[in-house]
Design a protein around this motif. Structure first.
Motif, PDB file in Angstrom:
ATOM      1  N   VAL A  33      -6.188  -6.793  -8.231  1.00  0.00           N
ATOM      2  CA  VAL A  33      -4.736  -6.736  -8.051  1.00  0.00           C
ATOM      3  C   VAL A  33      -4.392  -5.687  -7.000  1.00  0.00           C
ATOM      4  O   VAL A  33      -3.574  -5.935  -6.104  1.00  0.00           O
ATOM      5  CB  VAL A  33      -4.026  -6.454  -9.396  1.00  0.00           C
ATOM      6  CG1 VAL A  33      -2.558  -6.109  -9.179  1.00  0.00           C
ATOM      7  CG2 VAL A  33      -4.165  -7.643 -10.330  1.00  0.00           C
ATOM      8  N   GLU A  34      -5.008  -4.519  -7.068  1.00  0.00           N
ATOM      9  CA  GLU A  34      -4.752  -3.455  -6.093  1.00  0.00           C
ATOM     10  C   GLU A  34      -5.121  -3.901  -4.683  1.00  0.00           C
ATOM     11  O   GLU A  34      -4.398  -3.623  -3.726  1.00  0.00           O
ATOM     12  CB  GLU A  34      -5.512  -2.180  -6.457  1.00  0.00           C
ATOM     13  CG  GLU A  34      -4.943  -1.435  -7.636  1.00  0.00           C
ATOM     14  CD  GLU A  34      -3.499  -1.017  -7.450  1.00  0.00           C
ATOM     15  OE1 GLU A  34      -3.129  -0.556  -6.349  1.00  0.00           O
ATOM     16  OE2 GLU A  34      -2.734  -1.156  -8.406  1.00  0.00           O
ATOM     17  N   GLN A  35      -6.259  -4.590  -4.538  1.00  0.00           N
ATOM     18  CA  GLN A  35      -6.691  -5.051  -3.223  1.00  0.00           C
ATOM     19  C   GLN A  35      -5.713  -6.055  -2.630  1.00  0.00           C
ATOM     20  O   GLN A  35      -5.394  -5.998  -1.435  1.00  0.00           O
ATOM     21  CB  GLN A  35      -8.089  -5.659  -3.296  1.00  0.00           C
ATOM     22  CG  GLN A  35      -9.175  -4.629  -3.508  1.00  0.00           C
ATOM     23  CD  GLN A  35     -10.532  -5.257  -3.729  1.00  0.00           C
ATOM     24  OE1 GLN A  35     -10.655  -6.463  -3.958  1.00  0.00           O
ATOM     25  NE2 GLN A  35     -11.573  -4.438  -3.686  1.00  0.00           N
ATOM     26  N   VAL A  36      -5.217  -6.965  -3.447  1.00  0.00           N
ATOM     27  CA  VAL A  36      -4.247  -7.959  -2.971  1.00  0.00           C
ATOM     28  C   VAL A  36      -2.955  -7.263  -2.537  1.00  0.00           C
ATOM     29  O   VAL A  36      -2.423  -7.524  -1.449  1.00  0.00           O
ATOM     30  CB  VAL A  36      -3.961  -9.023  -4.058  1.00  0.00           C
ATOM     31  CG1 VAL A  36      -2.771  -9.887  -3.681  1.00  0.00           C
ATOM     32  CG2 VAL A  36      -5.193  -9.880  -4.300  1.00  0.00           C
ATOM     33  N   LEU A  37      -2.451  -6.356  -3.367  1.00  0.00           N
ATOM     34  CA  LEU A  37      -1.214  -5.648  -3.028  1.00  0.00           C
ATOM     35  C   LEU A  37      -1.403  -4.761  -1.798  1.00  0.00           C
ATOM     36  O   LEU A  37      -0.501  -4.666  -0.953  1.00  0.00           O
ATOM     37  CB  LEU A  37      -0.730  -4.825  -4.226  1.00  0.00           C
ATOM     38  CG  LEU A  37      -0.305  -5.654  -5.447  1.00  0.00           C
ATOM     39  CD1 LEU A  37       0.039  -4.735  -6.614  1.00  0.00           C
ATOM     40  CD2 LEU A  37       0.846  -6.568  -5.124  1.00  0.00           C
ATOM     41  N   ASP A  38      -2.574  -4.134  -1.668  1.00  0.00           N
ATOM     42  CA  ASP A  38      -2.862  -3.317  -0.486  1.00  0.00           C
ATOM     43  C   ASP A  38      -2.880  -4.170   0.776  1.00  0.00           C
ATOM     44  O   ASP A  38      -2.362  -3.769   1.822  1.00  0.00           O
ATOM     45  CB  ASP A  38      -4.199  -2.585  -0.626  1.00  0.00           C
ATOM     46  CG  ASP A  38      -4.147  -1.422  -1.598  1.00  0.00           C
ATOM     47  OD1 ASP A  38      -3.036  -0.985  -1.958  1.00  0.00           O
ATOM     48  OD2 ASP A  38      -5.233  -0.952  -2.008  1.00  0.00           O
ATOM     49  N   ASP A  42      -0.446  -3.572   3.833  1.00  0.00           N
ATOM     50  CA  ASP A  42      -0.999  -3.270   5.153  1.00  0.00           C
ATOM     51  C   ASP A  42      -0.439  -4.209   6.214  1.00  0.00           C
ATOM     52  O   ASP A  42      -0.113  -3.774   7.324  1.00  0.00           O
ATOM     53  CB  ASP A  42      -2.525  -3.339   5.138  1.00  0.00           C
ATOM     54  CG  ASP A  42      -3.171  -2.228   4.326  1.00  0.00           C
ATOM     55  OD1 ASP A  42      -2.477  -1.236   4.008  1.00  0.00           O
ATOM     56  OD2 ASP A  42      -4.369  -2.356   3.997  1.00  0.00           O
ATOM     57  N   ALA A  43      -0.330  -5.496   5.889  1.00  0.00           N
ATOM     58  CA  ALA A  43       0.202  -6.467   6.851  1.00  0.00           C
ATOM     59  C   ALA A  43       1.656  -6.159   7.182  1.00  0.00           C
ATOM     60  O   ALA A  43       2.062  -6.215   8.348  1.00  0.00           O
ATOM     61  CB  ALA A  43       0.073  -7.884   6.289  1.00  0.00           C
ATOM     62  N   LEU A  44       2.443  -5.791   6.186  1.00  0.00           N
ATOM     63  CA  LEU A  44       3.853  -5.470   6.414  1.00  0.00           C
ATOM     64  C   LEU A  44       4.007  -4.174   7.201  1.00  0.00           C
ATOM     65  O   LEU A  44       4.821  -4.083   8.122  1.00  0.00           O
ATOM     66  CB  LEU A  44       4.598  -5.382   5.077  1.00  0.00           C
ATOM     67  CG  LEU A  44       4.735  -6.706   4.322  1.00  0.00           C
ATOM     68  CD1 LEU A  44       5.208  -6.458   2.904  1.00  0.00           C
ATOM     69  CD2 LEU A  44       5.655  -7.654   5.057  1.00  0.00           C
ATOM     70  N   ILE A  45       3.195  -3.168   6.881  1.00  0.00           N
ATOM     71  CA  ILE A  45       3.249  -1.893   7.592  1.00  0.00           C
ATOM     72  C   ILE A  45       2.880  -2.092   9.060  1.00  0.00           C
ATOM     73  O   ILE A  45       3.452  -1.453   9.954  1.00  0.00           O
ATOM     74  CB  ILE A  45       2.342  -0.849   6.911  1.00  0.00           C
ATOM     75  CG1 ILE A  45       2.941  -0.456   5.562  1.00  0.00           C
ATOM     76  CG2 ILE A  45       2.133   0.375   7.794  1.00  0.00           C
ATOM     77  CD1 ILE A  45       1.997   0.319   4.660  1.00  0.00           C
ATOM     78  N   ALA A  46       1.962  -3.022   9.333  1.00  0.00           N
ATOM     79  CA  ALA A  46       1.542  -3.304  10.703  1.00  0.00           C
ATOM     80  C   ALA A  46       2.588  -4.118  11.468  1.00  0.00           C
ATOM     81  O   ALA A  46       2.426  -4.385  12.648  1.00  0.00           O
ATOM     82  CB  ALA A  46       0.200  -4.038  10.691  1.00  0.00           C
ATOM     83  N   GLY A  47       3.648  -4.510  10.780  1.00  0.00           N
ATOM     84  CA  GLY A  47       4.724  -5.239  11.448  1.00  0.00           C
ATOM     85  C   GLY A  47       4.660  -6.743  11.308  1.00  0.00           C
ATOM     86  O   GLY A  47       5.452  -7.464  11.917  1.00  0.00           O
ATOM     87  N   GLY A  48       3.733  -7.251  10.515  1.00  0.00           N
ATOM     88  CA  GLY A  48       3.608  -8.686  10.334  1.00  0.00           C
ATOM     89  C   GLY A  48       4.376  -9.171   9.115  1.00  0.00           C
ATOM     90  O   GLY A  48       4.772  -8.381   8.260  1.00  0.00           O
TER      91      GLY A  48
END
Length: 99
Positions: A33-38, A42-48
């Motif tokens: 669960v943590e890996q999926v949420l991370d 990460d994708a959102l923080i990168a702007g995607g």
């Protein structure tokens, strides 16, 4: 899946569901669960944007500089540009919610 008293689904609830449905250990389920949420974070923080088929999309949107107003005093206040995160449910999810 059980929810908390406030009606929210927590990370622990998700990990417990993975444990029951898939049979992974509780530790492995929590890590998954943590890996999926991370990965989503990460994708959102990168702007995607993040699209999860049959569920919905997390979309980043840029809002420009605009003028707001203090409702109490009526004084105009500039609202700085920013990026906001929105969620758009899929048609399947909308139909499931409304039925």
């Amino acid at each position: 899946m059980a929810t908390t008293a406030a009606g929210s689904v927590t990370r622990a609830d998700l990990a417990d569901a993975v444990h029951r449905e898939i049979g992974l250990s509780r530790t492995e389920s929590a890590q998954l669960v943590e890996q999926v949420l991370d990965r989503i974070s990460d994708a959102l923080i990168a702007g995607g944007n993040v699209k999860i088929s049959s569920f919905g999309s997390f979309v980043l949107r840029s809002k420009g500089l605009r003028v707001g107003r203090n409702p109490k005093t009526g004084v105009e206040v500039p609202i700085e540009p920013r990026t906001v995160l929105t969620f758009r449910p899929s048609q399947l999810l909308r139909e499931a919610i409304n039925n």
